[in-house]
Write an enzyme that holds these catalytic residues in place. Structure first.
Site, PDB file in Angstrom:
ATOM      1  N   SER A  27      25.720  29.957  -7.366  1.00  0.00           N
ATOM      2  CA  SER A  27      27.015  30.383  -6.842  1.00  0.00           C
ATOM      3  C   SER A  27      27.034  30.122  -5.353  1.00  0.00           C
ATOM      4  O   SER A  27      26.017  30.254  -4.673  1.00  0.00           O
ATOM      5  CB  SER A  27      27.227  31.880  -7.116  1.00  0.00           C
ATOM      6  OG  SER A  27      28.312  32.385  -6.353  1.00  0.00           O
ATOM      7  N   TYR A  67      29.272  11.344 -14.114  1.00  0.00           N
ATOM      8  CA  TYR A  67      28.394  11.467 -15.280  1.00  0.00           C
ATOM      9  C   TYR A  67      27.899  10.129 -15.821  1.00  0.00           C
ATOM     10  O   TYR A  67      27.433  10.045 -16.960  1.00  0.00           O
ATOM     11  CB  TYR A  67      29.132  12.221 -16.402  1.00  0.00           C
ATOM     12  CG  TYR A  67      29.617  13.590 -15.997  1.00  0.00           C
ATOM     13  CD1 TYR A  67      28.735  14.540 -15.487  1.00  0.00           C
ATOM     14  CD2 TYR A  67      30.959  13.934 -16.122  1.00  0.00           C
ATOM     15  CE1 TYR A  67      29.180  15.801 -15.115  1.00  0.00           C
ATOM     16  CE2 TYR A  67      31.416  15.196 -15.743  1.00  0.00           C
ATOM     17  CZ  TYR A  67      30.512  16.123 -15.246  1.00  0.00           C
ATOM     18  OH  TYR A  67      30.957  17.363 -14.880  1.00  0.00           O
ATOM     19  N   ARG A 127      51.772  -4.381 -39.790  1.00  0.00           N
ATOM     20  CA  ARG A 127      51.067  -4.385 -38.519  1.00  0.00           C
ATOM     21  C   ARG A 127      51.905  -3.757 -37.415  1.00  0.00           C
ATOM     22  O   ARG A 127      53.110  -4.025 -37.313  1.00  0.00           O
ATOM     23  CB  ARG A 127      50.723  -5.835 -38.096  1.00  0.00           C
ATOM     24  CG  ARG A 127      50.092  -6.002 -36.706  1.00  0.00           C
ATOM     25  CD  ARG A 127      48.747  -5.359 -36.708  1.00  0.00           C
ATOM     26  NE  ARG A 127      47.889  -5.815 -35.636  1.00  0.00           N
ATOM     27  CZ  ARG A 127      47.123  -5.003 -34.900  1.00  0.00           C
ATOM     28  NH1 ARG A 127      47.181  -3.696 -35.106  1.00  0.00           N
ATOM     29  NH2 ARG A 127      46.319  -5.473 -33.992  1.00  0.00           N
ATOM     30  N   HIS A 135      30.841  40.698 -36.427  1.00  0.00           N
ATOM     31  CA  HIS A 135      32.049  41.213 -35.762  1.00  0.00           C
ATOM     32  C   HIS A 135      31.727  41.779 -34.381  1.00  0.00           C
ATOM     33  O   HIS A 135      32.452  42.624 -33.852  1.00  0.00           O
ATOM     34  CB  HIS A 135      32.738  42.292 -36.614  1.00  0.00           C
ATOM     35  CG  HIS A 135      33.049  41.857 -38.003  1.00  0.00           C
ATOM     36  ND1 HIS A 135      34.150  41.090 -38.320  1.00  0.00           N
ATOM     37  CD2 HIS A 135      32.374  42.043 -39.170  1.00  0.00           C
ATOM     38  CE1 HIS A 135      34.155  40.842 -39.609  1.00  0.00           C
ATOM     39  NE2 HIS A 135      33.086  41.398 -40.148  1.00  0.00           N
TER      40      HIS A 135
END
Length: 474
Positions: free
Chosen positions: A306, A28, A346, A182
């Site tokens: 596919s 990518y 720190r 829903h």
């Protein structure tokens, strides 16, 4: 796999040092490579060099220390060239120095000091990194890198996506669509209005992110200016450091331990993660609309959906975006939790954590890229939307019972129990146009009310949905 077979495999790590371990630097890379200029290790070292040079010049410009007078413009320009010409050779030299120092910021200091004799500045070598702890340089460098990444890479990509959603919302403002509260048929809306909801939500987060405060400090080993006043007690060190931080385009943090507290980073990452989550919600909704046929995907010539089913055009852009948003948020959430804590004055957990900032933003940028590409390959299936509405006339039950309530208030007789009567007619049942209109005709409504309801269809029962998208076009 047998031990012999494993031994016979080529060790890929010996072939080329450029083989990437992670997908952002490999598969990518094209989608995220702009972030390299801001959030890579090389970019961090360039910013560190810039902060060190500017601090050196700030001290001389203001004659903060005796013997440190303003430099002429030519020398200033040549010092700044260390940043402007920061390249592969600079990266290699710094790596060579760090192999000896085993300290990345100290390597920057020596890198700069090597160049001072050639500029006639041998006597000012100890002014490099003066009064600084490593975190003074790092917090400013990270702030500049993150600011650049957000403002020049992440925000433009995110805004383009939102603009594209707004454009699609505008184009589909009048296309009615069955809602599904829903997951069940509900009061219709328009496709454009639903897209505008997402654009509005994302836009709010972008406004918050644009208003991010990028904080910085340069106040020494424990934030007390102790070394500063021990060496130059007459200087107004708070004013010196404040003006320097603000000169870099950052907001001065006046009160810290050794580290800048990183609260602003946690705030930013929370906002970016919220944007990611809203976008994730959008991607899953669009994926679902594709699955029921509301959107058709435009096939890409030569592409395969596919390996065995040639008919498929899969919604891979939205699925890829989902996964990368989840990875981005897991990192952003961890950064936000880790960076706001530090033991006493720190510890180094922030140092290790911050090296993953680029990865967190990289997965978000990749997701935004995929969502943008996925959106551009959608066609609205208006016929499917219309069919869905026409087979769900029961959604007008809400409108009818509300009209009956209004009629009852106005004094029309026979309007008792409107909700219950519509519930009996429609709940769990499919009601077609003829049955619904027959019911309306039997109610004894006023002529005006009956006329309105007889003209109403699922496709026209959208209220002012088409007008509401104006809120995202302003």
């Amino acid at each position: 796999m047998s031990e012999t077979a494993a031994q016979n495999r080529v060790d890929l790590s010996t072939i080329s040092p450029s083989i990437p371990l992670g997908p952002l630097d490999g598969r990518y890379k094209g989608a995220v490579e702009q972030l390299v200029n801001h959030l890579s290790e090389a970019a961090l070292n360039r910013e560190r060099t810039g902060v060190e040079v500017e601090w050196f010049l700030h001290l001389t410009d203001h004659s903060v220390l005796p013997g440190a007078s303003p430099l002429d413009d030519t020398v200033k320009a040549r010092l700044r060239e260390l940043v402007q010409t920061f390249d592969a050779d600079s990266i290699s030299e710094l790596a060579e120095i760090e192999r000896v120092t085993v300290h990345d910021v100290k390597a920057i200091e020596y890198f700069i000091k090597r160049r001072l004799p050639g500029l006639g500045l041998s006597g000012l070598g100890e002014l490099v990194h003066f009064g600084c702890t490593s975190e003074d340089i790092n917090n400013l460098s990270y702030a500049l890198g993150i600011k650049g990444a957000v403002e020049q890479v992440w925000l433009p990509a995110a805004q383009q996506l939102v603009d594209n959603i707004v454009a699609l919302a505008d184009a589909t403002a009048e296309i009615p669509m069955l809602s599904r509260t829903h997951g069940q048929p509900a009061t219709p809306t328009t496709l454009g209005k639903e897209l505008a909801v997402t654009a509005h939500r994302l836009g709010r987060q972008l406004r918050r992110i644009r208003n991010t405060e990028y904080l910085g400090k340069i106040n020494g080993a424990t934030g007390t200016y102790a070394a500063h006043y021990a060496s130059a007690p007459d200087a107004d060190w708070q004013q010196v450091t404040r003006s320097f931080v603000e000169r870099l385009g950052l907001t001065w943090n006046p009160l810290t331990t050794q580290i800048e507290s990183h609260d602003w980073q946690a705030e930013l990452y929370s906002d970016v993660a919220r944007f990611n989550r809203i976008l994730h919600n959008f991607c899953t909704d669009v994926w679902s609309y594709i699955s029921i046929g509301y959107f058709a995907q435009v096939p890409v010539a030569g592409a395969t959906g596919s390996s065995t089913m040639p008919h498929k055009v899969n919604p891979i852009r939205f699925e890829n975006a989902e996964a990368n948003l989840e990875i981005s948020n897991s990192l952003l959430d961890t950064l936000g939790e880790t960076l706001v804590t530090s033991r006493w004055q720190r510890d180094l957990t922030d140092s290790s954590s911050q090296r993953n900032i680029g990865v967190a933003f990289g997965h978000s940028v990749l997701a935004i890229s995929n969502a943008t590409r996925g959106l551009s390959a959608l066609d609205v299936a208006s016929d499917v939307l219309a069919y869905d509405l026409d087979t769900n006339w029961e959604v007008l039950g809400e409108a009818i019972q509300m009209v009956m309530r209004a009629e009852a208030v106005a004094g029309t007789e026979g309007m008792d129990e409107p909700y219950e009567r519509l519930k009996e007619l429609t709940r769990g049942q499919r009601v077609d146009q003829a049955r619904m209109q027959e019911f309306v005709s039997s109610l004894g409504l006023s002529p005006q009310a009956q006329s309105r309801l007889m003209e109403l269809t699922p496709g026209s029962y959208t209220g002012i949905a088409s007008q509401l998208i104006e809120h995202v076009k302003q």
